[in-house]
Design an enzyme around this catalytic site. Structure first.
Site, mmCIF file in Angstrom:
data_model
loop_
_atom_site.group_PDB
_atom_site.id
_atom_site.type_symbol
_atom_site.label_atom_id
_atom_site.label_comp_id
_atom_site.label_asym_id
_atom_site.label_seq_id
_atom_site.Cartn_x
_atom_site.Cartn_y
_atom_site.Cartn_z
ATOM 1 N N HIS A 111 0.825 -1.216 0.000
ATOM 2 C CA HIS A 111 0.000 0.000 0.000
ATOM 3 C C HIS A 111 0.858 1.265 0.000
ATOM 4 O O HIS A 111 0.369 2.342 0.334
ATOM 5 C CB HIS A 111 -0.952 0.011 1.204
ATOM 6 C CG HIS A 111 -2.073 -0.985 1.099
ATOM 7 N ND1 HIS A 111 -2.922 -1.282 2.130
ATOM 8 C CD2 HIS A 111 -2.486 -1.743 0.049
ATOM 9 C CE1 HIS A 111 -3.823 -2.188 1.735
ATOM 10 N NE2 HIS A 111 -3.558 -2.494 0.475
ATOM 11 N N CYS A 122 3.649 13.527 -12.808
ATOM 12 C CA CYS A 122 4.569 12.659 -13.576
ATOM 13 C C CYS A 122 4.846 11.325 -12.871
ATOM 14 O O CYS A 122 5.563 10.489 -13.415
ATOM 15 C CB CYS A 122 5.882 13.393 -13.849
ATOM 16 S SG CYS A 122 6.947 13.557 -12.414
HETATM 17 P P1 OAD Z 1 -7.657 -2.432 10.445
HETATM 18 O O1 OAD Z 1 -7.650 -1.246 11.347
HETATM 19 O O2 OAD Z 1 -8.812 -2.621 9.542
HETATM 20 O O3 OAD Z 1 -7.526 -3.740 11.349
HETATM 21 C C1 OAD Z 1 -6.570 -3.817 12.357
HETATM 22 C C2 OAD Z 1 -6.536 -5.234 12.894
HETATM 23 O O4 OAD Z 1 -5.511 -5.285 13.875
HETATM 24 C C3 OAD Z 1 -7.829 -5.699 13.574
HETATM 25 O O5 OAD Z 1 -8.148 -6.995 13.115
HETATM 26 C C4 OAD Z 1 -7.467 -5.710 15.066
HETATM 27 O O6 OAD Z 1 -8.129 -6.753 15.761
HETATM 28 C C5 OAD Z 1 -5.981 -5.955 15.013
HETATM 29 N N1 OAD Z 1 -5.253 -5.405 16.168
HETATM 30 C C6 OAD Z 1 -5.442 -4.224 16.810
HETATM 31 N N2 OAD Z 1 -4.566 -4.060 17.796
HETATM 32 C C7 OAD Z 1 -3.773 -5.163 17.792
HETATM 33 C C8 OAD Z 1 -2.671 -5.596 18.579
HETATM 34 N N3 OAD Z 1 -2.166 -4.871 19.570
HETATM 35 N N4 OAD Z 1 -2.112 -6.795 18.265
HETATM 36 C C9 OAD Z 1 -2.590 -7.552 17.252
HETATM 37 N N5 OAD Z 1 -3.623 -7.203 16.483
HETATM 38 C C10 OAD Z 1 -4.208 -6.016 16.752
HETATM 39 O O7 OAD Z 1 -6.286 -2.413 9.642
HETATM 40 P P2 OAD Z 1 -5.828 -3.257 8.370
HETATM 41 O O8 OAD Z 1 -6.609 -4.525 8.243
HETATM 42 O O9 OAD Z 1 -4.369 -3.361 8.397
HETATM 43 O O10 OAD Z 1 -5.341 0.893 3.492
HETATM 44 O O11 OAD Z 1 -6.267 -2.279 7.227
HETATM 45 C C11 OAD Z 1 -6.035 -2.627 5.889
HETATM 46 C C12 OAD Z 1 -5.995 -1.380 5.053
HETATM 47 O O12 OAD Z 1 -7.194 -0.622 5.256
HETATM 48 C C13 OAD Z 1 -4.894 -0.416 5.428
HETATM 49 O O13 OAD Z 1 -3.681 -0.750 4.836
HETATM 50 C C14 OAD Z 1 -5.408 0.896 4.926
HETATM 51 C C15 OAD Z 1 -6.820 0.779 5.425
HETATM 52 O O14 OAD Z 1 -7.765 1.547 4.779
HETATM 53 C C16 OAD Z 1 -5.219 2.056 2.836
HETATM 54 O O15 OAD Z 1 -5.193 3.140 3.392
HETATM 55 C C17 OAD Z 1 -5.136 1.864 1.368
#
Ligand code: OAD
Length: 237
Positions: A111, A122
């Site tokens: 990402h 550009c």
């Molecule tokens: P999310 O915020 O959707 O999910 C975070 C995950 O981390 C959840 O499943 C939580 O349960 C878990 N979590 C939180 N604290 C934790 C901890 N201390 N230890 C272990 N797990 C924990 O984030 P992502 O799934 O990474 O994209 O999001 C995916 C994408 O959505 C991101 O890259 C971003 C976002 O929109 C873009 O901006 C393009």
């Protein structure tokens, strides 16, 4: 097993204990901001100042953040596998640089990266931790007004997908750490791995939305679960 190849996918949960907010949890970034305004090409076209302010705040936040024990353990896993003829493929959805700061040598940022600026005109990219401004002139094309973060927005294609698909197909184990399982294509990696007969493991604070697909599940804070899991893997080789 000598020569073991592990594909690790990380998400916002791996950086949560470093003080960087997650997206969809209670108090997550997308509960406070409208992602269509700050994380889409259309939002940037409508209001570039709002988008730059959003990412400038995230750059400032990142400047004060340090890797936690989960990042450090994954760097140890990379070195430990390499020493035994194996390989870690570390693919992150995170735009922070905490895996690198913890010592990981090869990190695939599907990402993009917060500390890289891209010219909207550009597409030239350059490392940059300063605030994004409308006045900045692109060194490659000489135009201003195009500075945006090198972050993949909704509606844009994630980076390095061909290399990622190849590495996934080549893995002995797929591990998903701290990700909600709701953003594709990353959320689909576990099903692809399963279909290819690759063992799968989820490490998360709580079951993700596709937890049922994984063979093995480990729940708890990443700073505790990931170091313990890495020790188990390296001890078992
Ligand atoms: P999310 O915020 O959707 O999910 C975070 C995950 O981390 C959840 O499943 C939580 O349960 C878990 N979590 C939180 N604290 C934790 C901890 N201390 N230890 C272990 N797990 C924990 O984030 P992502 O799934 O990474 O994209 O999001 C995916 C994408 O959505 C991101 O890259 C971003 C976002 O929109 C873009 O901006 C393009």
């Amino acid at each position: 097993m000598n020569g073991m190849k592990i594909f690790v996918l990380t998400g916002a949960g791996v950086s949560a204990e470093s003080g960087l907010g997650t997206f969809r949890d209670k108090d997550g970034v997308w509960t406070k901001y409208d992602l269509s305004e700050v994380a889409t090409p259309e939002g940037f076209a409508r209001n570039p100042a709002l988008v730059r302010d959003f990412y400038n705040a995230r750059r400032a936040n990142l400047a004060g953040a340090a890797p936690n024990a989960a990042h450090v353990a994954l760097a140890r896993l990379e070195a430990g596998l390499a020493a035994r003829g194996g390989e870690l493929w570390l693919c992150t959805q995170n735009v922070d640089d905490l895996h690198e700061k913890a010592g990981s040598q090869r990190v695939i940022h599907m990402h993009g990266e917060l500390a890289v600026t891209r010219c909207h005109h550009c597409q030239a990219t350059r490392p940059d931790t300063q605030a994004l401004t409308a006045e900045a002139v692109c060194a490659a094309c000489g135009r201003d007004g195009g500075a945006r973060p090198h972050v993949v927005w909704f509606g844009e294609t994630p980076l390095f997908m061909d290399a990622i698909e190849d590495a996934l197909a080549d893995a002995d184990l797929f591990v998903s750490i701290g990700t909600s399982g709701s953003v594709y294509p990353a959320a689909g990696f576990v099903s692809e791995a399963r279909a290819m007969g690759i063992a799968t493991c989820e490490i998360n604070l709580e079951p993700s939305s596709n937890a049922y697909v994984f063979d093995e599940k480990v729940y708890g804070p990443a700073s505790e679960t990931v170091p313990a899991w890495v020790e188990r893997v390296l001890d078992g080789l």
